[in-house]
Scaffold this active site. Structure first.
Site, PDB file in Angstrom:
ATOM      1  N   ASP A 261      -1.461 -20.611  -5.884  1.00  0.00           N
ATOM      2  CA  ASP A 261      -1.110 -19.399  -6.624  1.00  0.00           C
ATOM      3  C   ASP A 261      -1.056 -18.170  -5.712  1.00  0.00           C
ATOM      4  OD1 ASP A 261      -1.427 -21.082  -8.921  1.00  0.00           O
ATOM      5  OD2 ASP A 261      -3.568 -20.666  -8.870  1.00  0.00           O
TER       6      ASP A 261
ATOM      7  N   GLU B 198       3.557 -18.424 -17.561  1.00  0.00           N
ATOM      8  CA  GLU B 198       2.271 -17.922 -17.053  1.00  0.00           C
ATOM      9  C   GLU B 198       2.507 -17.225 -15.714  1.00  0.00           C
ATOM     10  OE1 GLU B 198      -0.141 -21.416 -16.611  1.00  0.00           O
ATOM     11  OE2 GLU B 198       1.284 -22.411 -15.285  1.00  0.00           O
TER      12      GLU B 198
END
Length: 502
Positions: free
Chosen positions: A17, A186
């Site tokens: 991420d 997301e």
């Protein structure tokens, strides 16, 4: 003369991420660190291709009572890194607690202690934006269904300009259920560009998803969407979730991850430009690039986050993280080289997955050999130490003290569904109480174990396929432990830790 090029991934290990920011001529990147400590790694580059690890923003996870024991898939999820008002800011979501923030005057600190900006279950992937034109500040975040029962939507808030609190209850600004074919929306990253509010956000799940872009004239919407990066006919599955950065000369680039099983989420660099329709174009017309000309930046020497360690003075390098908040006495500093780990007593000595005192680093993403020298000093029967591949299943090789005082070379493993380890090969007497340990990690993270107890390098046991946890790639680990009992159980020494390409 051929053009100078780079090859993806630029970070070939589990830097999950990623988010990136430029300050002057320097680029900085952070990534998820989940339940490991220290957390929030900080990487530095001058060319977006060669990166070094320069520190961590969080020394201990908060609250400390929640992270005394490993919580491998919990903790620090999907951070956002920004530079505002001459300070670095990192926001992240802990899915069980809420949205946290830390900040610092320089990337090397000192960083503030984690501050809870918004409490709540399932609040994840937050990203702030300070609008320099209006003085307003905003924050967008996603939702974890496992904690909140909500997913596939992005919620926006006005934020206090000092970054300490949110000024409203929030509004759903993008609802993925209303976009045909979209799911698991997301990981939003929020920007202001060319008079538009932009949200770059992934959807479609980590292994098979795509990268979306959303734009609106106002922060609270309405937003229009477009897919700007997807696998197409490449071998880069699920290319998405990362950050946009602009170089001093005006080039645009996008760093994102690719899920690769036991290797975790490796990081790719994509060229980015703005199309005639005003939308970003990533990679090769929306497909990931494998090889591409380098960014127009001053040439830099080859670099990568450190792996090897001689443990000078008993200290370990930045690449190492404990599997939970550390306690005093686990690692002892001394005058020579080598890592001295105390044989920590534990009722969970049969299962490395439950131990907080495992010192870990990321599994290399290319075929590699891992080696370390080990000496077991602990005299306690059952005291042991070793080198492990740790995930939902695990395997380790090392030394153990027997009831009669002898030391044996042991090799153990546990399947993902097993509650305790068992032998992966027959124990062998290690008369000098020392061994050279080696793990060869081949294609598909298939691991072969070796040892040398004085007669040369010998293979041990069957091949072991490393496995990730749900969100975390497999880890390499060093540990020392002993069964429950009174008093100090001794220590083990590790020297000359090396990772070499095969």
């Amino acid at each position: 003369m051929t053009a100078r090029t780079y090859t993806n991934p630029v970070l070939n290990a589990d830097w999950s991420d990623p988010d990136v920011v430029r300050v002057g001529d320097d680029f900085y990147l952070t990534a998820s660190s989940f339940g490991r400590a220290p957390g929030l790694p900080l990487l530095h580059s001058r060319d977006l291709v060669n990166w070094t690890l320069v520190g961590h923003a969080v020394e201990r996870l908060e609250p400390g009572s929640e992270f005394k024991a490993p919580r491998h898939d919990c903790g620090v999820w999907a951070p956002s890194l920004r530079h505002h008002d001459d300070r670095f800011w990192i926001f992240w979501g802990d899915p069980d607690q809420g949205i946290f923030q830390v900040n610092a005057p320089g990337v090397r600190g000192p960083w503030t202690r984690p501050h809870l900006v918004k409490e709540g279950k399932g609040l994840i992937d937050p990203c702030p934006l300070w609008d320099d034109e209006t003085g307003e500040a905003y924050l967008v975040h996603a939702w974890a269904k496992s904690r909140s029962g909500i997913k596939n939507r992005l919620t926006g808030h006005r934020m206090h300009p000092d970054g300490t609190s949110l000024l409203d209850e929030g509004k759903v600004i993008v609802d993925g259920d209303r976009i045909p074919g979209w799911f698991t929306l997301e990981g939003p990253k929020l920007y202001k560009h060319d008079g538009w509010f932009w949200i770059l956000a992934p959807a479609g799940s980590v292994e098979t998803g795509w990268q979306g872009a959303f734009r609106s004239r106002g922060f609270f919407g309405p937003y229009e969407e477009k897919v700007v990066l997807e696998q197409k006919d490449t071998d880069v599955n699920g290319p998405h979730q990362g950050g946009w950065v602009r170089t001093p000369s005006g080039e645009d680039w996008f760093l994102h991850f690719q899920q690769r099983g036991a290797y975790g989420r490796v990081v790719h660099l994509q060229p980015m430009r703005w199309g005639a329709d005003g939308w970003p174009v990533l990679g090769d017309d929306g497909a990931p690039v494998a090889v591409h000309p380098l960014p127009d930046l001053p040439p830099q020497p080859a670099a990568a986050p450190a792996t090897d360690d001689d443990f000078p003075g008993g200290r370990f390098g930045r690449q190492w993280q404990w599997t939970a908040n550390p306690q005093d006495g686990w690692a002892t500093q001394h005058s020579g080289d080598g890592l001295r780990l105390a044989c920590v007593r534990s009722a969970d000595a049969h299962d490395l997955r439950k131990l907080p005192n495992v010192l870990t680093q990321r599994l290399p993403g290319t075929p590699s050999a891992v080696e370390v020298e080990l000496r077991l000093h602990g005299e306690e029967p059952g005291a042991r130490a070793g080198l492990a591949v740790l995930g939902d299943a695990f395997s380790w090789i090392g030394l153990q003290r027997g009831a009669d005082g002898t030391v044996h070379l042991v090799h153990r493993f546990a399947e993902a569904v097993a509650e305790k380890e068992r032998d992966a090969d027959h124990p062998r007497l290690a008369p000098e109480g020392r061994a050279r340990l080696r793990i060869e990690i081949g294609t598909g993270a298939r691991c072969r174990f070796f040892y040398d107890i004085g007669d040369g390098l010998c293979p041990s046991g069957q091949v072991f396929a490393a496995t990730p946890w749900r969100w975390v790639g497999a880890l390499l680990g060093l540990f020392a432990l002993a069964p429950v009992g009174p008093g100090h159980a001794g220590a083990a020494s590790f020297t000359q830790f090396r990772i070499t390409a095969l």
